[in-house]
Enzyme design. Structure first.
Site, PDB file in Angstrom:
ATOM      1  N   SER A 107      42.410  35.316  50.166  1.00 12.35           N
ATOM      2  CA  SER A 107      41.337  36.353  50.411  1.00 12.35           C
ATOM      3  C   SER A 107      41.557  36.867  51.717  1.00 12.35           C
ATOM      4  O   SER A 107      42.582  36.761  52.367  1.00 12.35           O
ATOM      5  CB  SER A 107      39.799  35.729  50.150  1.00 12.35           C
ATOM      6  OG  SER A 107      39.637  34.883  51.298  1.00 12.35           O
ATOM      7  N   THR A 108      40.759  37.712  52.385  1.00 12.91           N
ATOM      8  CA  THR A 108      41.116  38.394  53.279  1.00 12.91           C
ATOM      9  C   THR A 108      39.970  38.290  54.464  1.00 12.91           C
ATOM     10  O   THR A 108      38.813  38.438  54.286  1.00 12.91           O
ATOM     11  CB  THR A 108      40.975  40.046  52.809  1.00 12.91           C
ATOM     12  OG1 THR A 108      41.363  40.339  51.889  1.00 12.91           O
ATOM     13  CG2 THR A 108      41.747  40.882  53.967  1.00 12.91           C
ATOM     14  N   ASP A 145      25.176  40.787  49.144  1.00 17.54           N
ATOM     15  CA  ASP A 145      26.193  40.357  49.930  1.00 17.54           C
ATOM     16  C   ASP A 145      26.051  40.027  51.230  1.00 17.54           C
ATOM     17  O   ASP A 145      26.294  39.070  52.056  1.00 17.54           O
ATOM     18  CB  ASP A 145      27.382  41.507  49.957  1.00 17.54           C
ATOM     19  CG  ASP A 145      27.973  41.762  48.845  1.00 17.54           C
ATOM     20  OD1 ASP A 145      27.306  41.229  47.612  1.00 17.54           O
ATOM     21  OD2 ASP A 145      28.917  42.833  48.534  1.00 17.54           O
ATOM     22  N   LYS A 159      39.532  48.694  49.438  1.00 24.04           N
ATOM     23  CA  LYS A 159      39.408  47.272  48.933  1.00 24.04           C
ATOM     24  C   LYS A 159      38.484  47.416  47.564  1.00 24.04           C
ATOM     25  O   LYS A 159      37.326  47.634  47.601  1.00 24.04           O
ATOM     26  CB  LYS A 159      38.433  46.518  49.783  1.00 24.04           C
ATOM     27  CG  LYS A 159      38.480  45.175  49.552  1.00 24.04           C
ATOM     28  CD  LYS A 159      37.870  44.291  50.878  1.00 24.04           C
ATOM     29  CE  LYS A 159      38.018  42.658  50.580  1.00 24.04           C
ATOM     30  NZ  LYS A 159      36.961  42.331  49.565  1.00 24.04           N
ATOM     31  N   TYR A 186      24.486  36.782  51.834  1.00 23.20           N
ATOM     32  CA  TYR A 186      25.682  35.665  51.433  1.00 23.20           C
ATOM     33  C   TYR A 186      26.301  35.587  52.721  1.00 23.20           C
ATOM     34  O   TYR A 186      26.737  34.445  53.350  1.00 23.20           O
ATOM     35  CB  TYR A 186      26.366  36.110  50.377  1.00 23.20           C
ATOM     36  CG  TYR A 186      27.605  35.418  50.055  1.00 23.20           C
ATOM     37  CD1 TYR A 186      27.422  34.212  49.297  1.00 23.20           C
ATOM     38  CD2 TYR A 186      28.918  35.451  50.517  1.00 23.20           C
ATOM     39  CE1 TYR A 186      28.225  33.087  48.951  1.00 23.20           C
ATOM     40  CE2 TYR A 186      30.017  34.397  50.287  1.00 23.20           C
ATOM     41  CZ  TYR A 186      29.740  33.338  49.592  1.00 23.20           C
ATOM     42  OH  TYR A 186      30.679  32.403  49.310  1.00 23.20           O
ATOM     43  N   ASP A 187      26.994  36.665  53.258  1.00 15.24           N
ATOM     44  CA  ASP A 187      27.584  36.749  54.554  1.00 15.24           C
ATOM     45  C   ASP A 187      26.736  35.644  55.911  1.00 15.24           C
ATOM     46  O   ASP A 187      27.255  35.289  56.536  1.00 15.24           O
ATOM     47  CB  ASP A 187      28.050  37.978  55.249  1.00 15.24           C
ATOM     48  CG  ASP A 187      29.187  38.659  54.216  1.00 15.24           C
ATOM     49  OD1 ASP A 187      29.797  37.500  53.359  1.00 15.24           O
ATOM     50  OD2 ASP A 187      29.417  39.806  54.285  1.00 15.24           O
TER      51      ASP A 187
END
Ligand SMILES: [Zn+2]
Length: 647
Positions: free
Chosen positions: A102-103, A60, A140, A63-64
């Protein structure tokens, strides 16, 4: 940079993306150090699709990082302003009843603080009293996003159009906490503990399972079992555990509140959602194309570290298992200093060489307790031969070392007492320190502590105030109403956690339960032979103590029975019935109620224990055949109505 080799599953998914790049080119994308804008966009699309289909290729965090680099390079690229799409089942898309955005994300206290300043600013723009601003925090969930309008379950798709995955409900998927249908957005998730215990050998990660739940093809039998046992659920956001409070309350106790919410559910989570609940502010702030401005996700990256073991300390638990606790050179991980980590069991200590001087790789996902990922460097392990608490000779039971002294081991006794009060959860005066003292005064059983109500704890060396407080708390613990399943769970019988207690008490009263045989117990949905044997044996062990404590007159609320007797002469009395499809006679809920009133048990999904499957309209051939294969009698709604009217 390491080489990325795509596996078959990943290639199949990438093929569906219709990229201009072939799969070898895609593979290379992940190994390049520099990317053109086009290459980077492709990389992000691929990584996102693979992640969402349960076959992730990069972490993750990476990816970010790529995403934020991409944002710098090409801030207006449409990829950035659209909701990252859920993948990719081959069926047509339909419009969602409501947009699913999305957030926006934040990674630090500072960023959250800035966001609260925007809330305050918005409130002042509409003359909304600042003191009335309320924030809500929910976990979440890291599952498969879906939307339930009461008839159809949709995937989130691209946020505007999704796909019909109602079949997940037809497969028996339950709504978390029995919250009911039509609650809008939520996530399909699987219990972490269930995944670790039952499925982690068969599936690489929980995303594979979420994908299997909604897949069009035949459902995997282990996944079906997880659904039947209630381990997989659709969790509507509105039913989630939550914290509410003011902005200043949040900011002044930020870490504690967040850590508590982070560990509030037994599902994978990848952050917390913080939002304001005030409708006027929400309306005023509105949304971008991608996310609501009145809502933000707080995320913490997984962090891992290599740490040296200073020592491994054996600790005797309530059940007599000896837990190896590795003391570590104190190390910072995701904001907290970690100085100890529990090793699974002594077999692992022995096999992997977790001894003084070993180097462990430990990982902390978000704000949860850190885990050992692997042993980097082994060292000579020390295996204790006697119980650190009572000196009894330890024995091996599969992978665990066990203290066999069930009657007189101080650690087991103390932990049992602590567990009792902690599980009751209605008073907080009986923590480890007080229990240790009481144990020192010779109190070994729960009922012995309650006997102190009469002698007021005098003669134990407690101060007058403490003694009075303890007496008051004991009285309160009996007077404040608690659920009978919680009371039963407090006795700490192996395999009798809260969930199983509630299930059993839906069939038998708490006192009857002690006379239920293994044969009777396995007839109840969710209890296999081995669990039933362990439970019956465990109940027999605590029987004396249970009835002594039960006799003290606790204020118990009784779990409602699944089938109240009274109509035992109906043709369906005692049978386990599942209704499926849409019914003509009334809603499925009404029919289920009616069946219960006639003495039947109603299940949500077909299993080997089901007697009858009643089919309404639009029921797939596969489902009917699968039921017949399990030996279930399948009848139509009309046949069912005949059956219950004969009596
Ligand atoms: Zn012991």
């Amino acid at each position: 940079m390491s080489n990325y080799k795509l596996n078959e599953n990943q290639i199949a998914i990438i093929d569906k993306l219709n990229l201009e790049f072939g799969s070898t080119d895609v593979e290379n994308l992940f190994s390049l150090n520099d990317h053109s804008v086009k290459e980077l966009e492709t990389l992000l699309k691929v990584a996102n699709a693979l992640y969402r289909s349960g076959h992730p290729i990069i972490e993750d965090k990476m990816y970010d990082d790529y995403l934020s680099y991409f944002r710098d390079l090409d801030p207006d690229n449409p990829f950035l302003s659209n909701v990252e799409p859920e993948v990719l089942i081959d069926s047509k898309t339909v419009p969602l009843p409501q947009k699913m955005l999305s957030t926006d994300k934040a990674y630090s206290f500072e960023e959250i603080k800035k966001w609260t300043e925007r809330i305050i600013k918005a409130a002042s723009e509409i003359n909304f009293d600042q003191k009335l601003i309320e924030l809500k925090i929910t976990p979440k969930l890291d599952g498969y996003a879906a939307y339930d309008d009461g008839t159809t379950l949709y995937t989130r798709g691209d946020g505007t159009r999704g796909q019909d995955i109602t079949r997940a409900f037809q497969r028996g998927l339950q709504v978390a906490k029995n919250a009911g249908r039509a609650l809008g957005p939520g996530e399909i998730v699987i219990k972490k503990s269930y995944f670790d215990e039952v499925l982690s050998d068969k599936f690489e990660n929980s995303r594979n399972i979420q994908a299997a739940i909604i897949a069009e093809k035949k459902i995997d039998k282990d996944v079906q079992k997880a659904i039947d046992e209630g381990a997989c659920v659709f969790y509507p956001f509105s039913a989630l555990e939550k914290w509410t409070g003011s902005i200043s309350e949040l900011l002044s106790d930020f870490e504690n509140i967040l850590e508590k919410m982070w560990n509030a559910v037994d599902y994978d989570i990848d952050g917390l959602i913080i939002e304001t609940t005030n409708e006027q502010i929400k309306e005023h702030m509105g949304a971008t194309r991608k996310f609501h401005r009145w809502q933000i996700a707080f995320k913490v990256n997984d962090e891992s570290a290599q740490v040296e073991v200073l020592d491994v300390i054996p600790q005797t638990s309530r059940t007599g298992r000896i837990s190896p606790v590795a003391e570590l050179v104190p190390t910072k991980l995701s904001g907290a200093t970690i100085s100890r980590v529990t090793v699974h069991h002594y077999q692992m200590v022995k096999d992997k060489g977790v001894g003084k001087g070993a180097i462990l790789q430990i990982v902390r996902s978000g704000l949860v307790i850190p885990k050992i990922e692997k042993v980097i460097e082994a060292a000579e392990p020390q295996i204790p031969s006697t119980c650190p608490s009572c000196n009894s000779h330890l024995i091996w039971e599969s992978d665990h070392l066990i203290c066999p002294n069930k009657t007189d081991c101080p650690a087991q006794t103390e932990n049992t007492l602590i567990h009792f009060f902690k599980t009751l959860g209605n008073v907080d005066g009986f923590g480890p320190k007080i229990i240790e003292k009481l144990h020192g005064f010779g109190m070994k059983r729960i009922h012995e502590i309650y006997e102190c109500i009469d002698n007021q704890f005098t003669g134990f060396g407690f101060g007058e105030k403490t003694a009075k407080n303890l007496t008051d708390q004991l009285i309160a613990s009996k007077t404040i109403e608690i659920e009978d399943w919680r009371f039963l769970a407090a006795f700490g019988v192996s395999r009798l956690g809260a969930g199983n207690c509630e299930k059993l008490l839906q069939h038998h009263s708490i006192t009857e339960l002690f006379d239920v045989s293994v044969e009777e117990m396995v007839k109840i949905d969710g209890f296999a032979q081995l669990s039933a044997e362990a439970i019956v044996e465990g109940l027999a062990n605590v029987r004396d103590e249970f009835f002594k404590v039960y006799g003290l007159d606790f204020n118990l609320s009784v779990t409602p029975k699944l089938s109240e007797v009274g109509s035992s002469d109906s043709a369906i009395a005692g049978k386990l019935i599942v209704f499926t499809g849409s019914m003509q006679q009334g809603s499925r809920g009404d029919m289920e109620k009616q069946a219960k009133s006639l003495g039947a048990k109603v299940g949500k999904s077909v299993s080997g224990k089901t007697d009858l499957l009643v089919t309404g309209e639009k029921v797939g051939e596969n489902k009917i055949n699968a039921a017949r294969e399990k030996g279930v009698e399948v009848i139509t709604e009309a046949e069912y109505l005949d059956l219950i009217s004969i009596i």
